[in-house]
Design a protein around this motif. Structure first.
Motif, PDB file in Angstrom:
ATOM      1  N   SER A  75       0.817  -1.219   0.000  1.00 38.20           N
ATOM      2  CA  SER A  75       0.000   0.000   0.000  1.00 38.20           C
ATOM      3  C   SER A  75       0.845   1.261   0.000  1.00 38.20           C
ATOM      4  O   SER A  75       0.362   2.338  -0.362  1.00 38.20           O
ATOM      5  CB  SER A  75      -0.931   0.006   1.220  1.00 38.20           C
ATOM      6  N   ASN A  76       2.116   1.140   0.399  1.00 39.30           N
ATOM      7  CA  ASN A  76       3.016   2.300   0.408  1.00 39.30           C
ATOM      8  C   ASN A  76       3.732   2.496  -0.922  1.00 39.30           C
ATOM      9  O   ASN A  76       4.515   3.436  -1.067  1.00 39.30           O
ATOM     10  CB  ASN A  76       4.069   2.144   1.508  1.00 39.30           C
ATOM     11  N   ALA A  77       3.508   1.600  -1.887  1.00 40.58           N
ATOM     12  CA  ALA A  77       4.276   1.610  -3.128  1.00 40.58           C
ATOM     13  C   ALA A  77       3.519   2.282  -4.264  1.00 40.58           C
ATOM     14  O   ALA A  77       2.289   2.289  -4.306  1.00 40.58           O
ATOM     15  CB  ALA A  77       4.638   0.187  -3.531  1.00 40.58           C
ATOM     16  N   ARG A  78       4.285   2.858  -5.184  1.00 36.51           N
ATOM     17  CA  ARG A  78       3.754   3.452  -6.405  1.00 36.51           C
ATOM     18  C   ARG A  78       4.643   2.986  -7.566  1.00 36.51           C
ATOM     19  O   ARG A  78       5.854   2.880  -7.431  1.00 36.51           O
ATOM     20  CB  ARG A  78       3.769   4.988  -6.341  1.00 36.51           C
ATOM     21  N   LEU A  79       4.025   2.743  -8.710  1.00 37.79           N
ATOM     22  CA  LEU A  79       4.750   2.277  -9.879  1.00 37.79           C
ATOM     23  C   LEU A  79       4.984   3.408 -10.870  1.00 37.79           C
ATOM     24  O   LEU A  79       4.072   4.178 -11.169  1.00 37.79           O
ATOM     25  CB  LEU A  79       3.974   1.163 -10.587  1.00 37.79           C
ATOM     26  N   ILE A  80       6.207   3.498 -11.381  1.00 36.21           N
ATOM     27  CA  ILE A  80       6.543   4.400 -12.478  1.00 36.21           C
ATOM     28  C   ILE A  80       6.887   3.521 -13.677  1.00 36.21           C
ATOM     29  O   ILE A  80       7.861   2.771 -13.637  1.00 36.21           O
ATOM     30  CB  ILE A  80       7.730   5.307 -12.112  1.00 36.21           C
ATOM     31  N   ILE A  81       6.070   3.587 -14.718  1.00 39.88           N
ATOM     32  CA  ILE A  81       6.247   2.735 -15.886  1.00 39.88           C
ATOM     33  C   ILE A  81       7.124   3.451 -16.905  1.00 39.88           C
ATOM     34  O   ILE A  81       6.895   4.617 -17.227  1.00 39.88           O
ATOM     35  CB  ILE A  81       4.890   2.367 -16.516  1.00 39.88           C
ATOM     36  N   GLU A  82       8.113   2.731 -17.412  1.00 39.39           N
ATOM     37  CA  GLU A  82       9.020   3.283 -18.410  1.00 39.39           C
ATOM     38  C   GLU A  82       8.542   2.925 -19.810  1.00 39.39           C
ATOM     39  O   GLU A  82       8.320   1.755 -20.117  1.00 39.39           O
ATOM     40  CB  GLU A  82      10.428   2.732 -18.194  1.00 39.39           C
ATOM     41  N   GLY A  83       8.380   3.929 -20.647  1.00 37.80           N
ATOM     42  CA  GLY A  83       7.974   3.703 -22.021  1.00 37.80           C
ATOM     43  C   GLY A  83       6.484   3.478 -22.161  1.00 37.80           C
ATOM     44  O   GLY A  83       5.718   3.526 -21.194  1.00 37.80           O
ATOM     45  N   GLN A  84       6.063   3.238 -23.395  1.00 36.56           N
ATOM     46  CA  GLN A  84       4.655   3.018 -23.702  1.00 36.56           C
ATOM     47  C   GLN A  84       4.301   1.572 -23.375  1.00 36.56           C
ATOM     48  O   GLN A  84       4.633   0.650 -24.109  1.00 36.56           O
ATOM     49  CB  GLN A  84       4.377   3.296 -25.181  1.00 36.56           C
ATOM     50  N   ALA A  85       3.673   1.373 -22.255  1.00 36.23           N
ATOM     51  CA  ALA A  85       3.365   0.021 -21.808  1.00 36.23           C
ATOM     52  C   ALA A  85       2.307  -0.616 -22.697  1.00 36.23           C
ATOM     53  O   ALA A  85       1.313   0.010 -23.034  1.00 36.23           O
ATOM     54  CB  ALA A  85       2.893   0.036 -20.361  1.00 36.23           C
ATOM     55  N   GLY A  86       2.530  -1.868 -23.068  1.00 38.01           N
ATOM     56  CA  GLY A  86       1.532  -2.591 -23.841  1.00 38.01           C
ATOM     57  C   GLY A  86       0.489  -3.232 -22.969  1.00 38.01           C
ATOM     58  O   GLY A  86      -0.460  -3.830 -23.469  1.00 38.01           O
ATOM     59  N   ILE A  87       0.661  -3.152 -21.653  1.00 34.82           N
ATOM     60  CA  ILE A  87      -0.282  -3.723 -20.698  1.00 34.82           C
ATOM     61  C   ILE A  87      -0.937  -2.580 -19.940  1.00 34.82           C
ATOM     62  O   ILE A  87      -0.272  -1.640 -19.506  1.00 34.82           O
ATOM     63  CB  ILE A  87       0.441  -4.681 -19.736  1.00 34.82           C
ATOM     64  N   SER A  88      -2.236  -2.644 -19.764  1.00 33.60           N
ATOM     65  CA  SER A  88      -2.981  -1.545 -19.146  1.00 33.60           C
ATOM     66  C   SER A  88      -2.627  -1.401 -17.673  1.00 33.60           C
ATOM     67  O   SER A  88      -2.189  -2.351 -17.011  1.00 33.60           O
ATOM     68  CB  SER A  88      -4.486  -1.776 -19.296  1.00 33.60           C
TER      69      SER A  88
END
Length: 312
Positions: free
Chosen positions: A217-230
C-alpha cells in the motif's frame, strides 16, 4: 507544484569543488509545529532502462526545488559510482572518500541530524536545499555501506523529523532492500512492463519485497515507455498503483546536467510524479507528454475487421 528541476546558468568546463552541506533550517519548522515529511525509497521492479540512482536524484531535486529540505542517500550496494556520474553531469567534484558514507561510518556516531551535514555534499537547487550522502564506488565498500545503512534503518527513518529523505536502492531485491523499504513511508518502483514476462518479473520483485514485511500500500509504480499492458492489469497483478509513465531521457539530464527539449518534457513529468508520491493513489495516470495516455482498447469496428481478417 515543484519548480523547474534544472537551472539554466552556463556550465563551466573545469570541475568546481563542491562545498560541504550548508547548515539550514528544516522546512516548515515552527515552534510547536511538526511538519509531515516523507522517506521515499526508489528501487527497480524487474527490468528497467533508467539508472535508479539517477531517478532518485531527479526526484530529490524535484522535492528540493519546491522549497523542501531534502537528504539524498545513496544505498547502492554494487558501487555504480553515482557521485562520479553526478560530477561529470554537473561539472562539480563530489568525492565519497572525502565526505560520504565512509566518513559517516568512521565517525562511529550513527545517523544523527546534527552531525550529518559534515558527511554530505550540497547539490544546487532553487527553493530548498539538497544534501547528498554518497556510497563508495568500490563494490566491497558499497556493500558494507549499504549493510550499515540497513542496520541503522530506524535512525535513517527518524531523520524525517528534520528533512525529507530519498533513498536510492539500485540492484535486485535482497535483504538490504527489504530492511530499508520497511522504514520508508513511500516506495517508487521503476519498471518496464511491455509484455507478460516483464509483468511477471515485476510481480516476483514485489512478492520478494513483501515477504520481508514491506507494505504494498506504500508503493507506487513508475512505468518506463509506452506500456503494452494496461494500468488496471498491472495493478491487479502486482497490487501496486501506477502513478506515471515516462519516455526516454538522457541520464545526464536526470542528474542535473544540461537538458534538451525532450529531456525537459520528461523532467516535467517527473515533477508531477514526485509531487503525487506524497498523495494517495489516484485513478488518473500522470503521463509524460511525449507518450500521452496509455493506448485505448481497440474499437468494436476494429475488432470486427480483425475477426474477418483472421477468418479469411
Amino acid at each position: 507544484m515543484a519548480a523547474r528541476l534544472l537551472s539554466r546558468r552556463p556550465r563551466r568546463r573545469a570541475p568546481k569543488r563542491a562545498g560541504p552541506a550548508a547548515e539550514v533550517r528544516a522546512d516548515g519548522d515552527e515552534p510547536g509545529a511538526a511538519p509531515e515529511r516523507e522517506v521515499l525509497a526508489v528501487c527497480a521492479g524487474g527490468g528497467t532502462g533508467y539508472d535508479i540512482g539517477s531517478l532518485a536524484v531527479a526526484s530529490a531535486r524535484s522535492w528540493a526545488a519546491g522549497g523542501r529540505e531534502v537528504l539524498l542517500v545513496d544505498a547502492d550496494a554494487s558501487g555504480s559510482g553515482l557521485a562520479k556520474r553526478l560530477s561529470k553531469a554537473t561539472h562539480k567534484a563530489f568525492s565519497p572518500s572525502e565526505r560520504g558514507m565512509p566518513s559517516l561510518i568512521a565517525a562511529r556516531r550513527g545517523i544523527e541530524a546534527d552531525s550529518l551535514r559534515e558527511h554530505c555534499w550540497t547539490l544546487e537547487v532553487g527553493g530548498g536545499s539538497l544534501w547528498a550522502l554518497f556510497a563508495p564506488t568500490h563494490p566491497s565498500g558499497a556493500r558494507r555501506s549499504a549493510r550499515w545503512l540497513a542496520d541503522h534503518a530506524g535512525e535513517l527513518a527518524a531523520l524525517r523529523a528534520h528533512r525529507w529523505v530519498v533513498v536510492s536502492l539500485p540492484g535486485l531485491p535482497d535483504e538490504i532492500h527489504v530492511e530499508l523499504l520497511e522504514r520508508a513511508s513511500v516506495t517508487a518502483i521503476a519498471s518496464q512492463v511491455s509484455d507478460a514476462s516483464q509483468l511477471m518479473a515485476l510481480r516476483q520483485a514485489a512478492d520478494k519485497y513483501a515477504a520481508g514485511g514491506w507494505q504494498r500500500s506504500n508503493a507506487r509504480l513508475i512505468i518506463e515507455g509506452q506500456a503494452g499492458i494496461s494500468d488496471a492489469i498491472i495493478d491487479a497483478e502486482t497490487g501496486i498503483a501506477v502513478v506515471g509513465r515516462l519516455g526516454q531521457v538522457r541520464d545526464s539530464a536526470l542528474l542535473g546536467g544540461r537538458a534538451r527539449l525532450g529531456d525537459r518534457r520528461v523532467l516535467a513529468a517527473i515533477d508531477k510524479i514526485a509531487a503525487g508520491l506524497t498523495e494517495p493513489p489516484a485513478e488518473t495516470v500522470l503521463s509524460s507528454p511525449r507518450l500521452g495516455r496509455p493506448p485505448a482498447p481497440p474499437s468494436r469496428s476494429l475488432r470486427r475487421k480483425k475477426r474477418g481478417h483472421d477468418a479469411a
